[in-house]
Design a protein around this motif. Sequence first.
Motif, PDB file in Angstrom:
ATOM      1  N   HIS A 218       0.802  -1.225   0.000  1.00 56.54           N
ATOM      2  CA  HIS A 218       0.000   0.000   0.000  1.00 56.54           C
ATOM      3  C   HIS A 218       0.836   1.276   0.000  1.00 56.54           C
ATOM      4  N   ARG A 219       2.153   1.126   0.040  1.00 58.96           N
ATOM      5  CA  ARG A 219       3.049   2.286   0.130  1.00 58.96           C
ATOM      6  C   ARG A 219       2.635   3.182   1.311  1.00 58.96           C
ATOM      7  N   LEU A 220       2.388   2.520   2.429  1.00 55.49           N
ATOM      8  CA  LEU A 220       1.907   3.165   3.635  1.00 55.49           C
ATOM      9  C   LEU A 220       2.772   2.722   4.798  1.00 55.49           C
ATOM     10  N   GLY A 221       3.221   3.675   5.604  1.00 53.92           N
ATOM     11  CA  GLY A 221       4.008   3.352   6.778  1.00 53.92           C
ATOM     12  C   GLY A 221       3.138   2.817   7.909  1.00 53.92           C
ATOM     13  N   LEU A 222       3.760   2.120   8.834  1.00 57.82           N
ATOM     14  CA  LEU A 222       3.024   1.545   9.958  1.00 57.82           C
ATOM     15  C   LEU A 222       2.387   2.630  10.825  1.00 57.82           C
ATOM     16  N   SER A 223       3.109   3.693  11.123  1.00 60.48           N
ATOM     17  CA  SER A 223       2.530   4.794  11.916  1.00 60.48           C
ATOM     18  C   SER A 223       1.396   5.471  11.160  1.00 60.48           C
TER      19      SER A 223
ATOM     20  N   LEU B 154      -9.344  13.523  15.817  1.00 60.84           N
ATOM     21  CA  LEU B 154      -8.710  13.506  17.136  1.00 60.84           C
ATOM     22  C   LEU B 154      -7.807  14.725  17.248  1.00 60.84           C
ATOM     23  N   ARG B 155      -7.702  15.247  18.464  1.00 60.54           N
ATOM     24  CA  ARG B 155      -6.705  16.298  18.706  1.00 60.54           C
ATOM     25  C   ARG B 155      -5.338  15.698  18.439  1.00 60.54           C
ATOM     26  N   MET B 156      -4.435  16.509  17.950  1.00 60.98           N
ATOM     27  CA  MET B 156      -3.111  16.013  17.584  1.00 60.98           C
ATOM     28  C   MET B 156      -2.419  15.347  18.772  1.00 60.98           C
ATOM     29  N   GLN B 157      -2.520  15.919  19.962  1.00 60.37           N
ATOM     30  CA  GLN B 157      -1.876  15.321  21.129  1.00 60.37           C
ATOM     31  C   GLN B 157      -2.495  13.976  21.477  1.00 60.37           C
ATOM     32  N   GLU B 158      -3.801  13.871  21.339  1.00 64.76           N
ATOM     33  CA  GLU B 158      -4.477  12.607  21.617  1.00 64.76           C
ATOM     34  C   GLU B 158      -4.037  11.535  20.614  1.00 64.76           C
TER      35      GLU B 158
ATOM     36  N   LEU C  88      -2.109   7.993  21.372  1.00 66.38           N
ATOM     37  CA  LEU C  88      -2.696   6.717  20.968  1.00 66.38           C
ATOM     38  C   LEU C  88      -1.767   5.864  20.107  1.00 66.38           C
ATOM     39  N   ILE C  89      -0.909   6.519  19.323  1.00 73.11           N
ATOM     40  CA  ILE C  89      -0.029   5.738  18.452  1.00 73.11           C
ATOM     41  C   ILE C  89       1.421   5.742  18.920  1.00 73.11           C
ATOM     42  N   GLY C  90       1.672   6.349  20.071  1.00 70.84           N
ATOM     43  CA  GLY C  90       2.995   6.274  20.678  1.00 70.84           C
ATOM     44  C   GLY C  90       4.048   7.150  20.031  1.00 70.84           C
ATOM     45  N   LEU C  91       3.661   8.340  19.596  1.00 70.62           N
ATOM     46  CA  LEU C  91       4.611   9.278  19.009  1.00 70.62           C
ATOM     47  C   LEU C  91       4.657  10.549  19.846  1.00 70.62           C
ATOM     48  N   ASN C  92       5.760  11.281  19.738  1.00 74.20           N
ATOM     49  CA  ASN C  92       5.823  12.581  20.401  1.00 74.20           C
ATOM     50  C   ASN C  92       5.165  13.635  19.509  1.00 74.20           C
ATOM     51  N   GLN C  93       4.990  14.825  20.023  1.00 72.80           N
ATOM     52  CA  GLN C  93       4.277  15.887  19.316  1.00 72.80           C
ATOM     53  C   GLN C  93       4.931  16.234  17.981  1.00 72.80           C
ATOM     54  N   SER C  94       6.234  16.304  17.966  1.00 77.39           N
ATOM     55  CA  SER C  94       6.953  16.638  16.734  1.00 77.39           C
ATOM     56  C   SER C  94       6.759  15.559  15.667  1.00 77.39           C
ATOM     57  N   SER C  95       6.869  14.309  16.074  1.00 75.81           N
ATOM     58  CA  SER C  95       6.711  13.205  15.127  1.00 75.81           C
ATOM     59  C   SER C  95       5.288  13.121  14.586  1.00 75.81           C
ATOM     60  N   VAL C  96       4.297  13.354  15.439  1.00 81.37           N
ATOM     61  CA  VAL C  96       2.915  13.276  14.968  1.00 81.37           C
ATOM     62  C   VAL C  96       2.601  14.446  14.030  1.00 81.37           C
TER      63      VAL C  96
ATOM     64  N   ARG D 264       4.755  15.749  11.870  1.00 75.67           N
ATOM     65  CA  ARG D 264       5.317  15.341  10.573  1.00 75.67           C
ATOM     66  C   ARG D 264       4.446  14.267   9.935  1.00 75.67           C
ATOM     67  N   LEU D 265       3.981  13.330  10.741  1.00 72.81           N
ATOM     68  CA  LEU D 265       3.095  12.279  10.249  1.00 72.81           C
ATOM     69  C   LEU D 265       1.818  12.890   9.673  1.00 72.81           C
ATOM     70  N   ALA D 266       1.212  13.819  10.395  1.00 74.15           N
ATOM     71  CA  ALA D 266      -0.017  14.467   9.935  1.00 74.15           C
ATOM     72  C   ALA D 266       0.228  15.212   8.625  1.00 74.15           C
ATOM     73  N   SER D 267       1.380  15.825   8.487  1.00 77.68           N
ATOM     74  CA  SER D 267       1.708  16.525   7.242  1.00 77.68           C
ATOM     75  C   SER D 267       1.799  15.555   6.073  1.00 77.68           C
ATOM     76  N   ARG D 268       2.410  14.399   6.290  1.00 69.25           N
ATOM     77  CA  ARG D 268       2.491  13.390   5.225  1.00 69.25           C
ATOM     78  C   ARG D 268       1.106  12.889   4.837  1.00 69.25           C
ATOM     79  N   LEU D 269       0.272  12.623   5.838  1.00 77.63           N
ATOM     80  CA  LEU D 269      -1.081  12.139   5.563  1.00 77.63           C
ATOM     81  C   LEU D 269      -1.911  13.199   4.826  1.00 77.63           C
ATOM     82  N   GLU D 270      -1.733  14.453   5.207  1.00 74.69           N
ATOM     83  CA  GLU D 270      -2.438  15.539   4.529  1.00 74.69           C
ATOM     84  C   GLU D 270      -1.972  15.668   3.080  1.00 74.69           C
ATOM     85  N   SER D 271      -0.672  15.592   2.872  1.00 66.82           N
ATOM     86  CA  SER D 271      -0.125  15.699   1.513  1.00 66.82           C
ATOM     87  C   SER D 271      -0.670  14.608   0.611  1.00 66.82           C
ATOM     88  N   SER D 272      -0.963  13.466   1.189  1.00 65.53           N
ATOM     89  CA  SER D 272      -1.514  12.337   0.436  1.00 65.53           C
ATOM     90  C   SER D 272      -3.031  12.414   0.295  1.00 65.53           C
TER      91      SER D 272
END
Length: 135
Positions: free
Chosen positions: A28-33, A49-53, A57-65, A67-75
Amino acid sequence: MDAEHWDRFGALHTRIEQELAKALQQHHRLGLSEYRALARLADSEDGELRMQELADLIGLNQSSVSRLASRLESSGLTRRDLCPDDRRGVYSVITDEGREMRSRARPTYDSALRTALDAAAEDGLLGPLVKSLRS
């Protein structure tokens, strides 16, 4: 639980995570996180969900989430939204495309998990741990 059992648990966790990540990326060209974020969002009451929540829930810090949210948005799989009551609060909201991706990836995730657990069950050190997890 003693250190030896904890180490076995860590080894099992690492093995499973690697297999899940490989399968999701390959099919799926999708990362586990990314998959986990989509799953948590899809399962939330309003698809948001609020970004902190989400980070918790997925075990990431604020900075990592972030970046993750930015990747998901870009897609096109999620979008951000501001909290109407608190302009500092930012939500991640799953899109229809995100729900479709999660639905397509779910069988891959489930299959890879079963396969990885089955393989670990054959390992002399990890087998008893897998058996206890499955019971």
